[in-house]
Scaffold this motif. Sequence first.
Motif, PDB file in Angstrom:
ATOM      1  N   LEU A 245      53.952  11.060   1.944  1.00  0.00           N
ATOM      2  CA  LEU A 245      54.953  12.256   1.392  1.00  0.00           C
ATOM      3  C   LEU A 245      55.858  12.420   0.651  1.00  0.00           C
ATOM      4  O   LEU A 245      56.099  13.610   0.269  1.00  0.00           O
ATOM      5  CB  LEU A 245      55.488  12.398   2.812  1.00  0.00           C
ATOM      6  N   GLY A 246      56.236  11.679  -0.382  1.00  0.00           N
ATOM      7  CA  GLY A 246      56.843  11.954  -1.291  1.00  0.00           C
ATOM      8  C   GLY A 246      56.231  12.506  -2.134  1.00  0.00           C
ATOM      9  O   GLY A 246      56.585  13.387  -3.453  1.00  0.00           O
TER      10      GLY A 246
ATOM     11  N   GLN B  93      58.171  10.002  -5.570  1.00  0.00           N
ATOM     12  CA  GLN B  93      58.546  11.923  -5.862  1.00  0.00           C
ATOM     13  C   GLN B  93      58.588  11.760  -7.206  1.00  0.00           C
ATOM     14  O   GLN B  93      58.142  13.765  -7.768  1.00  0.00           O
ATOM     15  CB  GLN B  93      59.638  12.206  -5.180  1.00  0.00           C
TER      16      GLN B  93
ATOM     17  N   MET C  33      71.929  20.561  -1.581  1.00  0.00           N
ATOM     18  CA  MET C  33      71.860  20.923  -0.065  1.00  0.00           C
ATOM     19  C   MET C  33      73.585  21.424   0.411  1.00  0.00           C
ATOM     20  O   MET C  33      72.891  22.119   1.663  1.00  0.00           O
ATOM     21  CB  MET C  33      71.736  19.219   0.089  1.00  0.00           C
TER      22      MET C  33
ATOM     23  N   VAL D 289      65.795  12.451  -3.370  1.00  0.00           N
ATOM     24  CA  VAL D 289      67.239  12.016  -2.083  1.00  0.00           C
ATOM     25  C   VAL D 289      66.850  10.318  -1.957  1.00  0.00           C
ATOM     26  O   VAL D 289      65.523  11.240  -1.085  1.00  0.00           O
ATOM     27  CB  VAL D 289      68.030  13.333  -1.734  1.00  0.00           C
TER      28      VAL D 289
ATOM     29  N   HIS E 115      54.109  14.816  -2.043  1.00  0.00           N
ATOM     30  CA  HIS E 115      54.666  17.224  -1.660  1.00  0.00           C
ATOM     31  C   HIS E 115      54.934  17.417  -3.093  1.00  0.00           C
ATOM     32  O   HIS E 115      53.970  18.948  -2.643  1.00  0.00           O
ATOM     33  CB  HIS E 115      55.610  16.869  -0.514  1.00  0.00           C
ATOM     34  N   PRO E 116      55.381  17.974  -3.775  1.00  0.00           N
ATOM     35  CA  PRO E 116      56.083  18.420  -4.684  1.00  0.00           C
ATOM     36  C   PRO E 116      54.482  19.073  -5.372  1.00  0.00           C
ATOM     37  O   PRO E 116      54.916  19.900  -5.957  1.00  0.00           O
ATOM     38  CB  PRO E 116      57.122  18.080  -5.377  1.00  0.00           C
TER      39      PRO E 116
ATOM     40  N   PRO F  35      62.312  25.957  -4.815  1.00  0.00           N
ATOM     41  CA  PRO F  35      62.694  24.678  -4.206  1.00  0.00           C
ATOM     42  C   PRO F  35      61.378  23.716  -4.255  1.00  0.00           C
ATOM     43  O   PRO F  35      62.053  22.005  -4.566  1.00  0.00           O
ATOM     44  CB  PRO F  35      62.183  24.874  -2.945  1.00  0.00           C
ATOM     45  N   VAL F  36      60.644  23.888  -5.042  1.00  0.00           N
ATOM     46  CA  VAL F  36      59.673  22.998  -6.084  1.00  0.00           C
ATOM     47  C   VAL F  36      59.876  22.618  -7.307  1.00  0.00           C
ATOM     48  O   VAL F  36      59.961  21.367  -7.215  1.00  0.00           O
ATOM     49  CB  VAL F  36      58.027  24.045  -5.526  1.00  0.00           C
TER      50      VAL F  36
ATOM     51  N   GLY G 155      47.774  19.704   1.262  1.00  0.00           N
ATOM     52  CA  GLY G 155      48.937  18.635   0.913  1.00  0.00           C
ATOM     53  C   GLY G 155      47.667  17.186   0.389  1.00  0.00           C
ATOM     54  O   GLY G 155      48.161  15.982   0.723  1.00  0.00           O
TER      55      GLY G 155
ATOM     56  N   ALA H 286      62.195  19.843  -6.423  1.00  0.00           N
ATOM     57  CA  ALA H 286      61.748  18.545  -5.980  1.00  0.00           C
ATOM     58  C   ALA H 286      60.832  18.019  -6.873  1.00  0.00           C
ATOM     59  O   ALA H 286      60.711  16.610  -6.541  1.00  0.00           O
ATOM     60  CB  ALA H 286      60.384  19.233  -5.043  1.00  0.00           C
TER      61      ALA H 286
ATOM     62  N   THR I 164      51.317  18.390  -4.884  1.00  0.00           N
ATOM     63  CA  THR I 164      49.298  18.439  -4.437  1.00  0.00           C
ATOM     64  C   THR I 164      49.889  19.280  -3.280  1.00  0.00           C
ATOM     65  O   THR I 164      49.921  20.698  -4.003  1.00  0.00           O
ATOM     66  CB  THR I 164      49.850  17.833  -2.641  1.00  0.00           C
ATOM     67  N   ASN I 165      48.030  20.023  -2.853  1.00  0.00           N
ATOM     68  CA  ASN I 165      47.723  21.075  -2.938  1.00  0.00           C
ATOM     69  C   ASN I 165      48.690  21.667  -1.417  1.00  0.00           C
ATOM     70  O   ASN I 165      49.062  21.599  -0.770  1.00  0.00           O
ATOM     71  CB  ASN I 165      46.085  21.747  -2.785  1.00  0.00           C
ATOM     72  N   TRP I 166      47.355  22.975  -1.286  1.00  0.00           N
ATOM     73  CA  TRP I 166      48.871  23.505   0.517  1.00  0.00           C
ATOM     74  C   TRP I 166      48.368  22.580   1.668  1.00  0.00           C
ATOM     75  O   TRP I 166      48.868  22.978   2.448  1.00  0.00           O
ATOM     76  CB  TRP I 166      48.159  25.146   0.544  1.00  0.00           C
TER      77      TRP I 166
END
Lengths: 341, 266
Positions: free
Chosen positions: B112-113, B168, B64, B93, B115-116, B84-85, B122, B88, B118-120
């Motif tokens: 939401l964890g 995540q 970060m 964190v 996200h890295p 970035p993906v 989410g 993730a 899932t599809n476009w």
Amino acid sequence: MMGSRKYRFILLAALMLVAFLANLSLGSVHIPLADTLKSLTGSEAVRESWGYIIWNYRLPKALTAMLVGGGLSLSGLLMQTLFRNPLAGPFVLGVSSGASLGAALLIMGASLLGGIGGAFLVTDVSLAIASGMGSLLVLLTVLVVSARLKDAMALLIVGLMFGSITAALVTVLSYFSAAEQLQQYIFWSYGSVGNLSWNQVGLLGIFFFVGTGISIALLKALNALLLGEKYAATLGISLPRTRNWTILATGLLAGGITAFAGPIAFIGLAVPHLARQLLGSQDHRVLLPAVLLYGALLMLVCDMIAQIPFSAYVLPINAITSLVGAPVVIWLLVRRKRMIF
Amino acid sequence: MKSTENTCDSPLSTTGLGIGYRDGGGETQLSGQISFQISPGSLNAVVGINGVGKSTLLRTLAGMQPALKGRVLIQGTPIEKLSPVRKAQLLSVVLTEPLASKNLQVSELVSLGRHPYTNWLGQLSEADLQKVREALAKMELGEISGQPCHTLSDGQLQRALIARALAQDTPLMLLDEPTTHLDLYHKVKILKLLREVAHSTRKSILFSTHEIGLAIQLCDHILVLQPGQAHFGSPCELIEAGDFERLFPQDTIHFDAQSGMFRVNK
């Protein structure tokens, strides 16, 4: 929970359809619902003039109201998420003040500079172009400044400052203007969803659908932003890209709408809260269709009130949306103690 | 420091890392050179006096903020080279800053964890939902998974945030002071849960803390940050080397190597 959410969506859509038909039927000339439906489906109404009124006046107006209400609500949702601020609306970036400046420059500036010739320049189309250019100018300036800012909150303040600067310029312009121009400018600032030709409605539709399309592509990133910018970044979301596209979508929606319908207050601020309340969700995949429906519904209702059914009077729509929207915001604050975003 | 092990196996290692801030032309380096390597499935703490750079270190390790010197390697790859993906998918964190939306339900927060992966749009697959359920169960959040976050106690919220990082599903988890604002019971509860996660799921966990006594009892390795130097080792090694004695100025407290605790000077 999921089941009741589905029913609430259906309820919302049904209410919007009712409001749409009522909006077509009511006005200075009352057209019975049956005849409204008849002319919509292509068959002849009892009186020929009714069909004419519906197709050339009321239908474009109702569609404009829906695009305006839905579009402003969606841009309000985008801004509230981007700025993590429940009081953000579509105009926080100075979009509306930019449009005001454009309109003011055209109406009041043209006569100052161009003398008699200037007065002929002011038409609905040139007004739309001028206010659209004004929004675009302020928005581009905000975008350039935002590249230098790390924090979305700083961007919010920059947007508000630009709003103040343009408002001050408008005040200076109006100080030097004749009463006629001043009146014309004030009429523009009342906002209006009527008087749009089918071509203009089509153009507004393009702004609406492009803005909505970008928002759909942003849904996942917007959901990640619910955690905060830092968390979103650790989920693999690109913050600068998300921020720029969100600003662009807001600019297209709010800027395009303001260009055609003038500034319209409170819808963009209040509707996202109403939608969150109704559906009990923060998920943008649920909220996006909800704010479009809810915003369209509310704008149709406001337009009906502004028309004052069975009379020839038309009140400024901007005043109606404020009269409806501001109490809604106060009610939300009081009922839930604080507006939890 | 176990520099003999292959860094590719390590979810996180650093060599000659210098952390701090760049502003204008100048640099403010907070630490000496930090070199350490954490092993898979271990619980690790970062301890040090206020202002020594614990949070800055964690932010640098998470990519970060940039390092002033040296390198951060995530499974052998320099962190700045990861997309970035991909990043993730390798590290998650838990931060000290509050959530932007306090109205999120616990289950929405944990989802939401994913996200890295899932599809476009989410959308969660059945496998994603399974990971979410596991994370909720591990952090004992099953009963409150439908509650909005603003109704949770500090301890529950911290577990929800950890569950999000767990969902995540990364080989490495970084946590910034996960036990602040908690009473002793809940501090220990969180740390024991983290230890259990590290040992049972082979995830490596690194967290910053002021609870040195608890860290000594529960962690596999500890990174002791002092101005200008850093030592990494097992609690016993660090006690023997006298690293905890030098952690604070000696005027008010001293470290008792026998009990592994700090005592107030009387």
